[in-house]
Design a protein around this motif. Structure first.
Motif, mmCIF file in Angstrom:
data_model
loop_
_atom_site.group_PDB
_atom_site.id
_atom_site.type_symbol
_atom_site.label_atom_id
_atom_site.label_comp_id
_atom_site.label_asym_id
_atom_site.label_seq_id
_atom_site.Cartn_x
_atom_site.Cartn_y
_atom_site.Cartn_z
ATOM 1 N N VAL A 122 0.829 -1.217 0.000
ATOM 2 C CA VAL A 122 0.000 0.000 0.000
ATOM 3 C C VAL A 122 0.864 1.268 0.000
ATOM 4 C CG1 VAL A 122 -1.707 1.301 1.343
ATOM 5 C CG2 VAL A 122 -1.899 -1.201 1.154
ATOM 6 N N GLU B 228 -8.878 -5.850 1.063
ATOM 7 C CA GLU B 228 -8.802 -4.389 0.939
ATOM 8 C C GLU B 228 -9.727 -3.839 -0.136
ATOM 9 O OE1 GLU B 228 -5.111 -2.417 1.180
ATOM 10 O OE2 GLU B 228 -4.273 -3.848 2.604
ATOM 11 N N GLU C 191 9.131 -4.864 4.343
ATOM 12 C CA GLU C 191 8.413 -3.581 4.273
ATOM 13 C C GLU C 191 7.054 -3.681 4.984
ATOM 14 O OE1 GLU C 191 7.814 -2.976 0.040
ATOM 15 O OE2 GLU C 191 6.596 -4.782 -0.118
ATOM 16 N N LYS C 192 6.557 -4.913 5.225
ATOM 17 C CA LYS C 192 5.249 -5.110 5.829
ATOM 18 C C LYS C 192 5.359 -5.073 7.358
ATOM 19 C CE LYS C 192 3.170 -6.042 1.772
ATOM 20 N NZ LYS C 192 4.069 -6.521 0.781
ATOM 21 N N LEU D 1 8.756 -6.037 9.435
ATOM 22 C CA LEU D 1 9.495 -4.785 9.660
ATOM 23 C C LEU D 1 9.804 -4.628 11.149
ATOM 24 C CD1 LEU D 1 10.537 -1.997 8.573
ATOM 25 C CD2 LEU D 1 8.294 -1.089 9.193
ATOM 26 N N PHE D 2 8.786 -4.853 11.989
ATOM 27 C CA PHE D 2 8.995 -4.678 13.423
ATOM 28 C C PHE D 2 9.936 -5.761 13.969
ATOM 29 C CE2 PHE D 2 5.072 -1.959 14.841
ATOM 30 C CZ PHE D 2 5.432 -0.987 13.918
ATOM 31 N N PRO E 89 8.236 2.136 13.598
ATOM 32 C CA PRO E 89 7.369 3.259 13.207
ATOM 33 C C PRO E 89 5.898 2.858 13.210
ATOM 34 C CG PRO E 89 8.435 2.301 11.268
ATOM 35 C CD PRO E 89 8.930 1.524 12.448
ATOM 36 N N LEU E 90 5.149 3.365 14.188
ATOM 37 C CA LEU E 90 3.726 3.019 14.287
ATOM 38 C C LEU E 90 2.910 4.181 13.719
ATOM 39 C CD1 LEU E 90 1.741 0.874 15.476
ATOM 40 C CD2 LEU E 90 1.678 2.303 17.546
ATOM 41 N N ARG F 185 -6.407 -4.958 11.885
ATOM 42 C CA ARG F 185 -6.306 -5.914 10.787
ATOM 43 C C ARG F 185 -6.672 -7.300 11.319
ATOM 44 N NH1 ARG F 185 -6.339 -1.721 8.720
ATOM 45 N NH2 ARG F 185 -4.940 -0.801 7.176
ATOM 46 N N TRP G 58 -5.570 -10.960 11.222
ATOM 47 C CA TRP G 58 -4.323 -11.636 10.840
ATOM 48 C C TRP G 58 -4.495 -13.136 10.657
ATOM 49 C CZ3 TRP G 58 -0.277 -8.808 9.328
ATOM 50 C CH2 TRP G 58 -0.236 -7.466 9.722
ATOM 51 N N ARG H 110 -0.415 6.981 7.652
ATOM 52 C CA ARG H 110 -0.498 6.647 6.219
ATOM 53 C C ARG H 110 -1.649 7.457 5.615
ATOM 54 N NH1 ARG H 110 -1.492 0.356 4.892
ATOM 55 N NH2 ARG H 110 0.780 0.226 4.843
HETATM 56 O O1 DAU Z 1 -5.437 -6.993 4.063
HETATM 57 C C1 DAU Z 1 -4.697 -7.642 3.079
HETATM 58 C C2 DAU Z 1 -3.543 -6.741 2.677
HETATM 59 O O2 DAU Z 1 -2.635 -6.743 3.768
HETATM 60 C C3 DAU Z 1 -2.862 -7.204 1.395
HETATM 61 O O3 DAU Z 1 -3.769 -7.083 0.329
HETATM 62 C C4 DAU Z 1 -1.623 -6.345 1.117
HETATM 63 O O4 DAU Z 1 -0.921 -6.852 -0.004
HETATM 64 C C5 DAU Z 1 -0.717 -6.397 2.340
HETATM 65 O O5 DAU Z 1 0.395 -5.538 2.134
HETATM 66 C C6 DAU Z 1 -1.468 -5.981 3.596
HETATM 67 O O6 DAU Z 1 -1.810 -4.568 3.560
HETATM 68 P P1 DAU Z 1 -1.742 -3.647 4.879
HETATM 69 O O7 DAU Z 1 -1.598 -2.243 4.463
HETATM 70 O O8 DAU Z 1 -2.821 -3.984 5.823
HETATM 71 O O9 DAU Z 1 -0.357 -4.230 5.513
HETATM 72 P P2 DAU Z 1 0.927 -3.491 6.114
HETATM 73 O O10 DAU Z 1 1.789 -4.562 6.692
HETATM 74 O O11 DAU Z 1 1.545 -2.527 5.180
HETATM 75 O O12 DAU Z 1 0.291 -2.658 7.319
HETATM 76 C C7 DAU Z 1 -0.460 -3.291 8.340
HETATM 77 C C8 DAU Z 1 -0.926 -2.207 9.311
HETATM 78 O O13 DAU Z 1 0.210 -1.672 10.000
HETATM 79 C C9 DAU Z 1 -1.595 -1.018 8.647
HETATM 80 O O14 DAU Z 1 -2.641 -0.539 9.473
HETATM 81 C C10 DAU Z 1 -0.487 0.031 8.554
HETATM 82 C C11 DAU Z 1 0.340 -0.250 9.790
HETATM 83 N N1 DAU Z 1 1.787 0.041 9.660
HETATM 84 C C12 DAU Z 1 2.463 -0.492 8.595
HETATM 85 C C13 DAU Z 1 3.811 -0.239 8.422
HETATM 86 C C14 DAU Z 1 4.544 -0.806 7.232
HETATM 87 C C15 DAU Z 1 2.443 0.803 10.629
HETATM 88 O O15 DAU Z 1 1.839 1.256 11.612
HETATM 89 N N2 DAU Z 1 3.778 1.053 10.453
HETATM 90 C C16 DAU Z 1 4.487 0.572 9.383
HETATM 91 O O16 DAU Z 1 5.711 0.875 9.282
#
Ligand code: DAU
Ligand code: NAD
Length: 339
Positions: free
Chosen positions: A88, A128, A189-190, A194-195, A206-207, A215, A217, A274
């Motif tokens: 994203v 999504e 990167e996810k 990442l954490f 970074p939150l 989400r 999971w 974001r």
């Molecule tokens: O829900 C399914 C989706 O999940 C998939 O379709 C996507 O391909 C996959 O990347 C994932 O999308 P998200 O945006 O939910 O995943 P992400 O790991 O990027 O972020 C998860 C949550 O964590 C989201 O609320 C944003 C937050 N986040 C993410 C990152 C990278 C943070 O707070 N800090 C961060 O550095």
């Protein structure tokens, strides 16, 4: 049975291929993957010598390349389509590669599969595409699509193109929409990798925003089993939600990881939110459970333990990613805040 899997060098695709080779003795796999930044040959190091597996470096936007492959390696019985631009935050920087691969690439692949009379096309979509929820409610298969990011809009486009192929041509297409996956081999990167990897390196987490985004999971192997179930037993033209019934806020995820990893709260650094950040995803997966008998098998506690353990014991895998071109993305995305 011969199956083309697209995106098999990525996170979920590599788990899917490993699982199929291990559990389905009569299946041969042709992995079509362009090896973008998100693909990694070492994700499938353990299967490269399997005579039932082959990889072709090919983009799903390359119609002549796909036609040669389907001609030279046919007949192909099924396509399991996972290749996508998947992050994203990258789509917020530029949506163009997302439209190219996710929308155009999916349409080309659907057309080639149709021309070569592939019996079944499984399109891997995402929760999504439904957009965002408030405090209550769940996404059902008949929830209207309302995507909010360039990534999810491009996935909604491909999801609807898959539907159109069924409605217009009677092509045998099934669509899955899954919630957030986690597990080994996920690109750092996810959120979870990442954490975990930052934690192992003594770097901050970074939150985004207030950390209360939620989400649902699911451990990656549970997703892979669901994909196989839908390929085998799903009904043409149908959509199947897949989810873990495991809602967690990002802050909760961070706190659980802190206790698993023996870290302190100070590792969390709140950063700018974001853009267009979806508040809550939650899946109603009753349909796949009741009609196809799939259920998640790995608990959140077990799954996180396995994941943290894997990143602990596979430093070389993630360090080679983090020290490569990923560094530029990381600096752009978080640099000024985390320095
Ligand atoms: O829900 C399914 C989706 O999940 C998939 O379709 C996507 O391909 C996959 O990347 C994932 O999308 P998200 O945006 O939910 O995943 P992400 O790991 O990027 O972020 C998860 C949550 O964590 C989201 O609320 C944003 C937050 N986040 C993410 C990152 C990278 C943070 O707070 N800090 C961060 O550095
Ligand atoms: P990923 O980013 O880890 O892997 C994507 C793979 O696709 C990479 O190997 C990449 O090289 C390949 N690829 C990218 N563009 C390509 C192109 N033009 N041609 C051929 N190959 C190309 O992604 P992932 O997290 O494994 O997700 C796989 C699929 O599952 C995606 O369609 C994604 O939308 C969907 N999905 C992911 C999640 C999740 O939580 N990760 C949840 C639901 C659905």
């Amino acid at each position: 049975m011969r199956i083309v899997v697209t995106g098999g060098l990525g996170f979920i695709g590599s788990h899917l291929i490993r699982w199929i080779l291990e559990h389905q003795a009569a299946v041969e796999i042709i992995n079509v993957d362009a090896l973008t930044y998100a693909g990694n040959l070492s994700n499938l190091d353990d299967v490269v010598d399997d005579p039932r597996y082959q990889w072709h470096r090919l983009s799903i936007t390359d119609r002549p390349g796909l036609e040669s492959l389907f001609r030279d390696h046919g007949p192909i019985d099924a396509v399991m389509h996972l290749a996508a631009e998947s992050h994203v935050d990258r789509s917020i920087q530029s949506g163009v590669p997302f439209v190219e691969t996710n929308v155009l690439g999916t349409q080309i692949l659907l057309e080639v599969a149709r021309a070569f009379r592939v019996s079944r096309f499984l399109h891997v979509s995402t929760d999504e595409v439904y957009g965002t929820l408030g405090e209550s409610g769940y996404f059902r298969e008949d929830t209207p699509l309302s995507p909010n990011s360039p990534y999810s809009a491009s996935k909604a486009g491909s999801d609807l193109l898959a539907r159109a192929a069924f409605e217009t041509y009677g092509q045998d297409v099934v669509v899955t929409r899954c919630s957030n996956n986690y597990g080994p081999y996920q690109f750092p990167e996810k959120l979870i990798p990442l954490f975990v990897t930052n934690g192992l390196d003594g770097e901050p987490w970074p939150l985004y925003g207030d950390g209360h985004n939620v989400r649902d999971w699911l451990y990656v192997e549970d997703h892979v089993r669901a994909l196989w179930t839908v390929l085998e037993r799903g009904h043409a033209g149908e959509v199947y939600n897949i989810g873990g019934s495991n809602e967690r806020s990002n802050r909760e995820v961070a706190n659980t990881l802190i206790s698993h990893m023996g870290l302190s709260q100070s590792v969390i650094v709140p950063v700018k939110d974001r853009l267009g950040h979806d508040r809550r995803y939650a899946m109603d997966a009753t349909k796949i459970q009741k009609t196809l008998g799939w259920h998640p098998e790995v608990s959140w506690e077990q799954g996180l333990e396995l994941t943290v353990q894997w990143y602990r014991s596979h430093r070389t895998w993630w360090q080679s990613i983090k020290s490569g071109t990923y560094k530029d993305y990381y600096r752009d995305q978080y640099g000024s805040v985390l320095d």
